[in-house]
Design a protein around this motif. Structure first.
Motif, PDB file in Angstrom:
ATOM      1  N   UNK A  13      38.140  48.165  45.887  1.00  0.00           N
ATOM      2  CA  UNK A  13      37.259  47.276  45.138  1.00  0.00           C
ATOM      3  C   UNK A  13      38.070  46.052  44.696  1.00  0.00           C
ATOM      4  N   UNK A  14      37.669  44.831  45.103  1.00  0.00           N
ATOM      5  CA  UNK A  14      38.446  43.643  44.748  1.00  0.00           C
ATOM      6  C   UNK A  14      38.629  43.464  43.248  1.00  0.00           C
ATOM      7  N   UNK A  15      37.710  43.984  42.463  1.00  0.00           N
ATOM      8  CA  UNK A  15      37.803  43.838  41.009  1.00  0.00           C
ATOM      9  C   UNK A  15      38.786  44.822  40.385  1.00  0.00           C
ATOM     10  N   UNK A  16      39.337  45.737  41.173  1.00  0.00           N
ATOM     11  CA  UNK A  16      40.301  46.689  40.645  1.00  0.00           C
ATOM     12  C   UNK A  16      41.746  46.233  40.817  1.00  0.00           C
ATOM     13  N   UNK A  17      41.961  45.000  41.249  1.00  0.00           N
ATOM     14  CA  UNK A  17      43.293  44.429  41.177  1.00  0.00           C
ATOM     15  C   UNK A  17      43.530  44.070  39.716  1.00  0.00           C
ATOM     16  N   UNK A  44      41.455  38.591  49.735  1.00  0.00           N
ATOM     17  CA  UNK A  44      42.013  37.312  50.162  1.00  0.00           C
ATOM     18  C   UNK A  44      41.165  36.147  49.687  1.00  0.00           C
ATOM     19  N   UNK A  45      39.978  36.431  49.204  1.00  0.00           N
ATOM     20  CA  UNK A  45      39.128  35.387  48.635  1.00  0.00           C
ATOM     21  C   UNK A  45      39.714  34.765  47.392  1.00  0.00           C
ATOM     22  N   UNK A  46      40.674  35.486  46.758  1.00  0.00           N
ATOM     23  CA  UNK A  46      41.337  34.943  45.574  1.00  0.00           C
ATOM     24  C   UNK A  46      42.454  33.969  45.952  1.00  0.00           C
ATOM     25  N   UNK A  47      42.883  33.970  47.206  1.00  0.00           N
ATOM     26  CA  UNK A  47      44.012  33.136  47.620  1.00  0.00           C
ATOM     27  C   UNK A  47      43.629  31.665  47.671  1.00  0.00           C
ATOM     28  N   UNK A  48      44.625  30.805  47.550  1.00  0.00           N
ATOM     29  CA  UNK A  48      44.418  29.360  47.654  1.00  0.00           C
ATOM     30  C   UNK A  48      43.947  29.004  49.061  1.00  0.00           C
ATOM     31  N   UNK A  63      47.958  40.626  38.847  1.00  0.00           N
ATOM     32  CA  UNK A  63      47.988  40.568  40.297  1.00  0.00           C
ATOM     33  C   UNK A  63      47.071  39.496  40.845  1.00  0.00           C
ATOM     34  N   UNK A  64      45.903  39.380  40.276  1.00  0.00           N
ATOM     35  CA  UNK A  64      44.956  38.355  40.723  1.00  0.00           C
ATOM     36  C   UNK A  64      45.506  36.954  40.460  1.00  0.00           C
ATOM     37  N   UNK A  65      46.104  36.763  39.287  1.00  0.00           N
ATOM     38  CA  UNK A  65      46.667  35.448  38.955  1.00  0.00           C
ATOM     39  C   UNK A  65      47.757  35.051  39.948  1.00  0.00           C
ATOM     40  N   UNK A  66      48.651  35.979  40.242  1.00  0.00           N
ATOM     41  CA  UNK A  66      49.736  35.678  41.169  1.00  0.00           C
ATOM     42  C   UNK A  66      49.215  35.422  42.582  1.00  0.00           C
TER      43      UNK A  66
END
Length: 263
Positions: free
Chosen positions: A12-16, A42-46, A20-23
């Motif tokens: 689940x992407x929300x369980x990072x 990977x949707x969180x990546x720049x 971890x999400x910030x980095x």
């Protein structure tokens, strides 16, 4: 800059974790375990981040990518499934980075065993039932010490979560039955926390057959133990007759109140 080993969670992407999400959002380079990490993360990546799937790379190629990025002053997010402390193969990467003088940091994550317990809505450690959780795997191409064989561990009858063994459940359940017995409750959690999550319930006698009928041969955890029955004793922590540093037991609290009021 440095390499950040990040536990990406069970699926689940929300369980990072928040960290971890910030980095991941800040990293110029992202290297992820493509065979296990949910690509939705990977949707969180720049948008401009360079992203590499490590499933097709060797250790040497991974370290070269890390070194190149850090030497350029870039931040590297190395995503591993679940928590980095379990079956993530980060130790060999750490040793290679240290040999090259490349700084790194480890960011723990939510393990799939935690997600599996949440999926079956049970607690591994029940008072009067089990206060021990065994996390292990069956020997395969990666050997397991003889003292840690499933048969040896099963004699403890502790709560158990079996990793990386869905392809050999028949053999694993037979070995676990040495101590637990064939009637011990078992549950198989496929892709815990993913949209396609599936849970099978049974016993050591039949859980392998159930998995075979469902075509489950990988990415599943086997849970074994009486904790699945959910029949532990009541916790003393919240019992009215139990006192601790933050609360008096009820009769003590009543006497204290009477003394203060003089009633």
């Amino acid at each position: 800059m440095k390499v950040y080993f990040i536990g990406a969670g069970p699926g689940d992407p929300e369980l990072i974790t928040v960290k971890g999400q910030r980095l991941l959002k800040e990293a110029e380079v992202v290297i992820y375990a493509g065979s296990l990490v949910n690509p939705a993360l990977l949707g969180w990546a720049r948008p401009e981040a360079r992203i590499y799937d490590s499933s097709s790379l060797t250790l040497e190629e991974i370290i070269d990518l890390m070194e190149e990025a850090v030497r350029k002053g870039q931040k590297v997010a190395r995503l591993h499934t679940g928590d980095t402390s379990l079956y993530s193969a980060i130790q060999e990467q750490i040793e290679a980075l240290e040999a090259r003088g490349i700084p790194y940091e480890i960011v723990p994550g939510v393990s799939s065993f935690s997600a599996a317990a949440a999926a079956v809505r049970k607690e591994f450690t029940l008072p009067g039932q089990s206060q021990t959780l065994i996390l292990t795997r069956r020997a395969g191409r990666t050997p397991v010490p003889e003292a840690e064989s499933l048969a040896a561990l099963s004699v403890h009858r502790a709560s158990l979560c079996l990793f990386l063994s869905a392809h050999c459940l028949k053999e694993a359940t037979q070995e676990l039955a040495t101590g637990y017995g064939l009637e011990a409750p078992a549950a198989l959690v496929y892709k815990a926390s993913w949209p396609e999550e599936k849970i099978l319930y049974g016993s050591l006698a039949d859980i392998a057959d159930r998995a075979q009928k469902e075509g489950i041969e990988r990415t599943a955890l086997l849970l074994v133990g009486d904790f699945l029955r959910g029949r532990g004793q009541r916790s003393r922590l919240y019992h009215p007759a139990f006192s601790h540093g933050f609360r008096r037991k009820k009769d003590e609290a009543s006497h204290h109140h009477l003394d203060e009021t003089g009633s």
